[in-house]
Motif scaffolding. Structure first.
Motif, PDB file in Angstrom:
ATOM      1  N   UNK A  43     102.467  44.064 -38.310  1.00  0.00           N
ATOM      2  CA  UNK A  43     102.958  45.450 -38.157  1.00  0.00           C
ATOM      3  C   UNK A  43     101.850  46.019 -37.265  1.00  0.00           C
ATOM      4  N   UNK A  44     101.070  45.580 -37.086  1.00  0.00           N
ATOM      5  CA  UNK A  44     100.302  46.533 -36.603  1.00  0.00           C
ATOM      6  C   UNK A  44     100.268  46.694 -34.563  1.00  0.00           C
ATOM      7  N   UNK A  45     100.198  47.861 -34.505  1.00  0.00           N
ATOM      8  CA  UNK A  45      99.999  48.058 -33.326  1.00  0.00           C
ATOM      9  C   UNK A  45      99.660  49.370 -32.787  1.00  0.00           C
ATOM     10  N   UNK A  46      99.229  49.817 -31.492  1.00  0.00           N
ATOM     11  CA  UNK A  46      99.402  51.207 -31.049  1.00  0.00           C
ATOM     12  C   UNK A  46     100.881  51.528 -30.586  1.00  0.00           C
ATOM     13  N   UNK A  47     101.076  52.896 -31.304  1.00  0.00           N
ATOM     14  CA  UNK A  47     102.421  52.902 -31.595  1.00  0.00           C
ATOM     15  C   UNK A  47     102.113  54.440 -30.825  1.00  0.00           C
ATOM     16  N   UNK A  48     100.850  55.309 -30.478  1.00  0.00           N
ATOM     17  CA  UNK A  48     101.329  56.212 -30.151  1.00  0.00           C
ATOM     18  C   UNK A  48     101.074  56.377 -28.790  1.00  0.00           C
TER      19      UNK A  48
END
Length: 300
Positions: A73-78
């Motif tokens: 589920x880890x990610x840079x989502x901004x």
């Protein structure tokens, strides 16, 4: 079943912890950078700090825990941050996925990976799993690159694409459109919300259940996991205000041209979720039902 979750401190990660805490037959290793932010009394859920952009750390943690399934589920989502911090975005959204795929292949472990509607240009939504991606932002490019790497290199995987996740958990590091709209209207702030973008907003609990289904069934392929209601951000804010019986006089409609944003947004995405319904048995709540879930959590 031994399951490793990355990004356990995020909204989806915390919902996964809560979901598995009520299940039997699992041993869970929750991972994220830094100290854990969730709370659970389940003795079979453990926590370990893990930087998935470090190939060495990924290999060591995977080797010591030996999971049967990894839920990433880890990610840079901004989206705008991804546009301005491209190297960091690529490290977390692509390189880290490459490390996870490599370790999963070595361990004969199934990877459940979270992706996004932003791999599409938004010209022809809602989308099925077979539609051709064409991202219009660097965030979308990075998530599509990760998908391609998984498709070409992973020996066992489920890619779950989702849309505009919303929900509540204590101590959140980031807000989302539902909480922002509710708090703004509560505070009497004047807010302008766009009517020229369309999404199928996804309750975090529904997305967590989609991950749970994929972890248990280990289906190979891509699955759309989102809400079932197609809405504009303005629709969302309006329905939030109506549900919580808030003053709507400060809510006004506008379009995307009124905002200066680093990254371009696809105008109309949203998902056809019929494949996930048929194959996984996934069935999301309606939007008002999702608001009822959040209302109950806020009251606690």
């Amino acid at each position: 079943m031994k399951i490793l979750v990355t990004g356990a401190n995020g909204l989806l990660g915390q919902k996964l912890i809560a979901l598995f805490a009520d299940k039997e037959g699992f041993e869970l290793l929750a991972t994220s950078k830094g100290e854990k932010r969730y709370s659970t009394h389940a003795s079979f859920i453990h926590y370990k700090s893990l930087d998935i952009t470090s190939e060495k750390e990924v290999s060591e943690v995977m080797g010591s825990f030996e999971p049967e399934v990894v839920i990433n589920t880890a990610a840079m989502t901004n989206v705008d941050q991804c546009e301005s911090e491209k190297e960091a975005c690529w490290d977390l959204n692509v390189k880290a996925v490459e490390y996870l795929v490599k370790s999963c292949n070595e361990a004969e472990c199934h990877l459940v990976h979270l992706s996004t509607d932003f791999i599409f240009d938004g010209e022809d939504g809602p989308y099925t799993e077979e539609d051709k991606p064409n991202p219009v932002s660097y965030y979308g490019e990075s998530k599509l690159a990760a998908e391609k790497f998984i498709l070409e290199n992973s020996s066992s995987y489920s890619i779950l694409r989702t849309v505009l996740v919303y929900g509540y958990t204590p101590g959140m590091s980031r807000s989302n459109i539902v909480l922002w709209a509710r708090q703004s209207l509560l505070d009497g702030k004047a807010i302008k919300v766009v009517t020229d973008q369309w999404r199928t907003p996804t309750l975090a609990e529904d997305l967590a259940f989609g991950c749970f289904l994929a972890a248990g069934q280990k289906p190979t392929g891509i699955f759309n996991i989102s809400g079932k209601d197609m809405m504009t951000p303005y629709d969302i804010a309006l329905r939030v205000g109506e549900y919580f019986k808030l003053d709507l006089s400060n809510l006004s409609a506008t379009d995307g041209s009124m905002f200066s944003q680093a990254a371009k947004r696809p105008p109309k995405t949203g998902f056809d979720i019929s494949k996930a319904r048929k194959v996984l048995g996934y069935e999301p709540l309606g939007f008002e039902e999702g608001l009822k879930v959040i209302e109950g959590q806020l009251k606690k």
